[in-house]
Structure formats: C-alpha cells, structure tokens
Design an enzyme around this catalytic site. Structure first.
Site, PDB file in Angstrom:
ATOM      1  N   ASP A  36      -3.902  58.530 -78.592  1.00 44.50           N
ATOM      2  CA  ASP A  36      -3.407  59.119 -77.307  1.00 44.50           C
ATOM      3  C   ASP A  36      -1.939  58.920 -77.398  1.00 44.50           C
ATOM      4  O   ASP A  36      -1.281  58.009 -77.790  1.00 44.50           O
ATOM      5  CB  ASP A  36      -4.408  58.688 -76.285  1.00 44.50           C
ATOM      6  CG  ASP A  36      -5.466  59.260 -76.014  1.00 44.50           C
ATOM      7  OD1 ASP A  36      -5.705  60.132 -76.797  1.00 44.50           O
ATOM      8  OD2 ASP A  36      -6.343  58.779 -75.200  1.00 44.50           O
ATOM      9  N   LYS A  57      -3.011  63.470 -75.216  1.00 44.64           N
ATOM     10  CA  LYS A  57      -2.990  64.242 -74.063  1.00 44.64           C
ATOM     11  C   LYS A  57      -2.118  63.893 -72.999  1.00 44.64           C
ATOM     12  O   LYS A  57      -1.958  62.735 -72.710  1.00 44.64           O
ATOM     13  CB  LYS A  57      -4.477  64.615 -73.515  1.00 44.64           C
ATOM     14  CG  LYS A  57      -5.281  64.965 -74.300  1.00 44.64           C
ATOM     15  CD  LYS A  57      -6.360  65.513 -73.245  1.00 44.64           C
ATOM     16  CE  LYS A  57      -7.691  65.813 -73.658  1.00 44.64           C
ATOM     17  NZ  LYS A  57      -8.246  64.978 -74.665  1.00 44.64           N
ATOM     18  N   MET A 170      -3.547  58.402 -62.639  1.00 44.35           N
ATOM     19  CA  MET A 170      -3.214  59.962 -62.886  1.00 44.35           C
ATOM     20  C   MET A 170      -2.700  60.629 -61.476  1.00 44.35           C
ATOM     21  O   MET A 170      -2.965  61.571 -61.134  1.00 44.35           O
ATOM     22  CB  MET A 170      -4.077  60.942 -63.315  1.00 44.35           C
ATOM     23  CG  MET A 170      -4.480  60.385 -64.660  1.00 44.35           C
ATOM     24  SD  MET A 170      -5.726  61.617 -65.710  1.00 44.35           S
ATOM     25  CE  MET A 170      -7.170  60.556 -65.384  1.00 44.35           C
TER      26      MET A 170
HETATM   27  N1  SAH Z   1      -8.261  54.738 -69.901  1.00 45.37           N
HETATM   28  C1  SAH Z   1      -7.096  54.448 -69.371  1.00 45.37           C
HETATM   29  C2  SAH Z   1      -6.740  55.543 -68.087  1.00 45.37           C
HETATM   30  C3  SAH Z   1      -6.347  56.762 -68.919  1.00 45.37           C
HETATM   31  S1  SAH Z   1      -5.872  57.953 -67.745  1.00 45.37           S
HETATM   32  C4  SAH Z   1      -7.013  53.024 -68.787  1.00 45.37           C
HETATM   33  O1  SAH Z   1      -8.163  52.416 -68.619  1.00 45.37           O
HETATM   34  O2  SAH Z   1      -6.068  52.392 -68.377  1.00 45.37           O
HETATM   35  C5  SAH Z   1      -4.028  57.550 -67.848  1.00 45.37           C
HETATM   36  C6  SAH Z   1      -3.459  57.230 -66.418  1.00 45.37           C
HETATM   37  O3  SAH Z   1      -3.829  55.730 -66.599  1.00 45.37           O
HETATM   38  C7  SAH Z   1      -2.044  57.335 -66.012  1.00 45.37           C
HETATM   39  O4  SAH Z   1      -1.866  58.480 -65.457  1.00 45.37           O
HETATM   40  C8  SAH Z   1      -1.652  56.166 -65.291  1.00 45.37           C
HETATM   41  O5  SAH Z   1      -2.478  56.558 -63.840  1.00 45.37           O
HETATM   42  C9  SAH Z   1      -2.803  55.081 -65.627  1.00 45.37           C
HETATM   43  N2  SAH Z   1      -1.991  54.327 -66.702  1.00 45.37           N
HETATM   44  C10 SAH Z   1      -2.174  53.903 -67.981  1.00 45.37           C
HETATM   45  N3  SAH Z   1      -1.422  52.990 -68.413  1.00 45.37           N
HETATM   46  C11 SAH Z   1      -0.740  52.595 -67.284  1.00 45.37           C
HETATM   47  C12 SAH Z   1       0.527  51.586 -67.292  1.00 45.37           C
HETATM   48  N4  SAH Z   1       1.072  50.843 -68.443  1.00 45.37           N
HETATM   49  N5  SAH Z   1       1.058  51.500 -66.168  1.00 45.37           N
HETATM   50  C13 SAH Z   1       0.551  52.219 -65.111  1.00 45.37           C
HETATM   51  N6  SAH Z   1      -0.477  53.122 -65.194  1.00 45.37           N
HETATM   52  C14 SAH Z   1      -0.988  53.462 -66.364  1.00 45.37           C
END
Ligand code: SAH
Length: 257
Positions: A36, A57, A170
């Site tokens: 991703d 995405k 998100m």
């Molecule tokens: N599977 C991932 C989430 C995917 S959706 C998980 O478990 O973290 C993607 C969203 O995750 C982003 O829009 C944001 O809200 C959050 N996200 C992912 N990495 C991040 C980071 N390093 N800092 C803050 N938010 C993060």
C-alpha cells in the site's frame, strides 16, 4: 507439498523497527511484495530479493481498483513462492483485508495473516497517553467516518459517543465535518481531542492537542501525512501536560489549542 501462499503482513504505523520479527523475516524472504501507499521506503528496503509492486490506495490520489489488486495477488501466488501483501498498521483494520482473503481462498490459495501495530497504538505511544485508564476510560472505539464509493453512510458519530475513548481513522482531511457531526451527536465542544500525523515517523510526526470545538482550525495545519483523531477525557491530562511543557519552555511538540 505446500501450495501457493500469500502472507498478508502488517507493516505497523511507520517506523521500520516497529515491524514484528515475523513480518521482517517474511519481507526479507519475499519473492514479491505488493504494498500500500502508506508503507514507507525504509520498510520496503528490507525486501532484499523481492520485486516491489505498489498497489496503493490513498484518498485523493489515483488508486488500483480492489478487484485488480485481488487479481494481482492471485497471479503473484501462482508465479512465486513467498508472496507478501504489505499493509500499513494491522492488516485486519480498515485495510480491506477481507476482500483479499476471500478472493485468495476462493482461488484455492492459502492465506496467512501477520498482525501489525495499528496506527492507534503508535499514536497512543507517541503522546504517552493510555487509551484506557482506571476511572476514566474502559472502552475504546476504533472507527472511520470515511465511506467507500457506492457505500451508504453510517452513524459513526453515535459510535464515537458510545465509547469513553474514540480513535478516528482516515479523518484528518474531514475534521470540520467530523467536529460538526460530533457536536450534533451531543459531544461537548470542550471534549479533549488530539490529532496525530505521521505517528512514529520521527521528526515528521506532529501532535495537535486540542478540543472538539477547535478541531477544524487545528486540522487546517496538517500536512499531507496520514493522521488520526483521538477523542476522550483521557486526553485532558495531555492538555495539562502540554500547558506545563509550554509554561516551562520545554521543547515539546505537544501544542495546546
Ligand atoms: N490498517 C491501518 C489503517 C489503514 S487506514 C492500521 O491498522 O493502522 C489508513 C489510516 O490509518 C490513515 O488515514 C490514518 O488515519 C491512519 N494512519 C496510518 N498510519 C498512520 C500514522 N503513522 N500516523 C497517523 N495515522 C496513521
């Protein structure tokens, strides 16, 4: 004899050394890594022998259709021995893992899931605030106000209100609409809120300590990194700590609203 197998691997919140040992080993062994957009270059660099295929995405940017990703995974599994599908955070949370698992299983391909540290836990660690706390928070809601194309809306605000602590994925780019939805759902404008951008990503990480009422104004200062909104009374002590840090002139990246 073992047939084809796809490893659905959590890459964690960003820092390469927050990968699990199992994830790091599989990435190093991989013949192909399909990843991703959120997976950072430092982690992809661990894939010493793999072909690296971005299938990311990212909201607001062109992205591969899920059915095309599913097909790429099936094709990769038929051609390679170790196929790693690398997703940010934990693969089982807001990562459309189920579509991929179902497509692979339907195609007769074995799937193995390797958990990762979800962004919520990376962010909690960064701000040094437990999401649960005796007498303050005994429930945590992980939710997203974002809906996919063609999906009907859902009542995320009611869910956010039902828990003591809520973590919104998100959410950074729609902070205004989120704040409005929360206020309509009865959340007081003074409810502590924290925005964490690029959690665990070193100097790129930014923390905004604020309130629901100030959420939109604070979010306007966000860059283009992934961001979470955290809500709940547990963060009121963070607000105080930010004030104290500021008062003492300490070099803190925690900023009060
Ligand atoms: N599977 C991932 C989430 C995917 S959706 C998980 O478990 O973290 C993607 C969203 O995750 C982003 O829009 C944001 O809200 C959050 N996200 C992912 N990495 C991040 C980071 N390093 N800092 C803050 N938010 C993060």
């Amino acid at each position: 004899m073992s047939g084809p197998r796809v490893y659905l691997v959590g890459a964690g919140p960003g820092a390469a050394d927050l990968l699990t040992v199992r994830a790091a080993r599989l990435i190093a062994q991989a013949d192909i890594v399909l990843h991703d957009a959120l997976v950072p270059a430092e982690i992809l660099a661990l894939a010493e022998r793999a072909r690296i295929v971005p299938v990311g995405k990212r909201s607001g940017r062109p992205s591969s259709a899920q059915s095309f990703i599913n097909k790429q995974l099936i094709d990769a599994a038929r051609r390679h021995t170790v196929v790693v599908r690398l997703k940010g955070g934990d693969p089982m949370l807001f990562g459309r893992a189920q579509e991929e698992i179902d497509a692979l299983v339907h195609a007769g391909i074995a799937v193995e899931i390797v958990p990762g540290i979800s962004a919520a836990f990376g962010a909690a660690a960064s701000v040094q605030q437990s999401l649960t706390q005796r007498g303050v928070s005994r429930s945590v809601m992980l939710l997203t106000p974002a809906v996919g194309k063609g999906e009907t809306g859902h009542d995320w605000a009611t869910a956010a209100v039902a828990a003591d602590t809520a973590v919104l994925y998100m959410a950074g780019r729609q902070a205004g609409a989120i704040a409005a939805g929360l206020l309509v759902a009865g959340v007081p404008a003074t409810r502590p809120a924290v925005i964490v951008e690029n959690a665990t990503l070193g100097t790129r990480e930014r923390v905004f300590v604020t309130t629901v009422g100030q959420l939109e104004a604070e979010a306007a200062r966000l860059g283009d990194g992934p961001a979470l909104i955290l809500l709940g009374d547990v963060f009121s002590s963070l607000q105080q700590r930010a004030d104290i840090a500021e008062h003492l002139g300490l070099g803190s990246h925690h900023r009060a609203a």
